[in-house]
Design a protein around this motif. Structure first.
Motif, mmCIF file in Angstrom:
data_model
loop_
_atom_site.group_PDB
_atom_site.id
_atom_site.type_symbol
_atom_site.label_atom_id
_atom_site.label_comp_id
_atom_site.label_asym_id
_atom_site.label_seq_id
_atom_site.Cartn_x
_atom_site.Cartn_y
_atom_site.Cartn_z
ATOM 1 N N LEU A 90 0.868 -1.188 0.000
ATOM 2 C CA LEU A 90 0.000 0.000 0.000
ATOM 3 C C LEU A 90 0.899 1.231 0.000
ATOM 4 O O LEU A 90 1.592 1.489 0.979
ATOM 5 N N VAL A 91 0.909 1.969 -1.090
ATOM 6 C CA VAL A 91 1.699 3.192 -1.187
ATOM 7 C C VAL A 91 0.771 4.308 -1.647
ATOM 8 O O VAL A 91 0.239 4.272 -2.754
ATOM 9 N N ALA A 97 -7.281 0.155 2.510
ATOM 10 C CA ALA A 97 -7.789 -0.964 1.721
ATOM 11 C C ALA A 97 -8.352 -2.038 2.629
ATOM 12 O O ALA A 97 -8.019 -2.125 3.816
ATOM 13 N N ARG A 98 -9.202 -2.854 2.036
ATOM 14 C CA ARG A 98 -9.806 -3.988 2.739
ATOM 15 C C ARG A 98 -9.256 -5.279 2.130
ATOM 16 O O ARG A 98 -9.297 -5.475 0.918
ATOM 17 N N LEU A 99 -8.714 -6.125 2.992
ATOM 18 C CA LEU A 99 -8.213 -7.412 2.538
ATOM 19 C C LEU A 99 -9.245 -8.482 2.876
ATOM 20 O O LEU A 99 -9.667 -8.606 4.023
ATOM 21 N N ARG A 140 -8.572 -4.682 7.638
ATOM 22 C CA ARG A 140 -8.415 -3.341 7.084
ATOM 23 C C ARG A 140 -6.955 -2.926 7.187
ATOM 24 O O ARG A 140 -6.302 -3.149 8.211
ATOM 25 N N PHE A 141 -6.454 -2.312 6.116
ATOM 26 C CA PHE A 141 -5.075 -1.843 6.058
ATOM 27 C C PHE A 141 -5.055 -0.349 5.764
ATOM 28 O O PHE A 141 -5.971 0.185 5.157
ATOM 29 N N ALA A 142 -3.984 0.294 6.180
ATOM 30 C CA ALA A 142 -3.770 1.701 5.847
ATOM 31 C C ALA A 142 -2.318 1.899 5.464
ATOM 32 O O ALA A 142 -1.427 1.212 5.971
ATOM 33 N N ALA A 143 -2.090 2.845 4.542
ATOM 34 C CA ALA A 143 -0.725 3.187 4.170
ATOM 35 C C ALA A 143 -0.025 3.829 5.361
ATOM 36 O O ALA A 143 -0.647 4.154 6.373
ATOM 37 N N VAL A 202 -10.525 1.391 -0.196
ATOM 38 C CA VAL A 202 -11.720 1.957 0.429
ATOM 39 C C VAL A 202 -11.456 3.428 0.729
ATOM 40 O O VAL A 202 -10.313 3.841 0.941
ATOM 41 N N ARG A 203 -12.514 4.224 0.741
ATOM 42 C CA ARG A 203 -12.400 5.641 1.098
ATOM 43 C C ARG A 203 -13.439 6.006 2.163
ATOM 44 O O ARG A 203 -13.954 7.119 2.205
#
Length: 210
Positions: A90-91, A97-99, A140-143, A202-203
């Motif tokens: 994730l950059v 994003a959702r995994l 859920r992931f975040a940069a 996701v936003r």
């Protein structure tokens, strides 16, 4: 009188010629403003090709030794664990994003109980997700931007280089009924479906307005 009139007309024509017949060279200058370069981020997920399996059965002294499913034969009370790594990228300053992990539930379980756990990078003791094989799980992931860092423990912020690695462990336990099992499920085979991994931007949610 005629000559005077002609003189006046000629004078007026001369004035018109001076005022409208020539142009001023007004100053101008040019330069450029550097536009810069906009670079897009990246979103990707890559899973290892296959699971690596160990025999985690107790009370064997050499529990957790590697096995080959083509030759290993399971009996009641046995536990086998398959491990697979998943690399997430994730950059992007505003990227979350959702995994989703999905698996195809096998048809006949033949006495097996199947489950899975997901571990974050650097932690092999506390799963960030767990479930029954065949049921989906979402993370859920975040940069690497603290403004998007969520407060829930299932949100993972990637490393500064934009990547992180998950470990997915599938556990298969051959149930031991203790008695009366006779020859149930002897020589049976249980085919495990593929574990699917998808990553979707996701936003909404943590770090966003909704």
């Amino acid at each position: 009188m005629k000559n005077k009139t002609k003189g006046i007309i000629a004078g007026v024509a001369g004035i018109a010629l001076l005022s409208g017949g020539s142009t001023f060279a007004l100053w101008s200058a040019q330069d450029t403003v550097e536009g810069g370069t906009i670079v897009n981020g990246d979103l990707n997920v890559v899973a290892d090709e296959s699971l690596s399996w160990i025999d985690a059965s107790a009370p064997r002294g050499d529990a957790n030794h590697a096995i080959d499913l083509d030759t290993w034969r399971m009996v009641p009370g046995d536990v086998a664990k398959g491990t697979q790594t998943v690399d997430v990228t994730l950059v992007g300053d505003n990227l979350a994003a959702r995994l989703d992990l999905t698996s195809v539930a096998p048809g006949a379980l033949n006495g097996l109980v199947l489950g899975y756990e997901v571990f974050a990078e650097g932690d092999t003791t506390t799963p960030v997700a767990a479930g029954t094989y065949g049921a989906p799980a979402t993370l859920r992931f975040a940069a690497n931007d603290k403004s998007l860092e969520a407060t829930t423990p299932t949100t993972i912020v990637v490393e500064e280089d934009g990547t992180t690695t998950l470990t997915v462990v599938v556990t298969a336990t051959f149930t031991d009924t203790g008695s009366g099992q006779a020859r149930n499920n002897v020589t049976a085979s249980t085919v495990l479906g593929n574990v699917g991994v998808s990553l979707t931007q996701v936003r909404t949610g943590a770090g966003f307005s909704s």
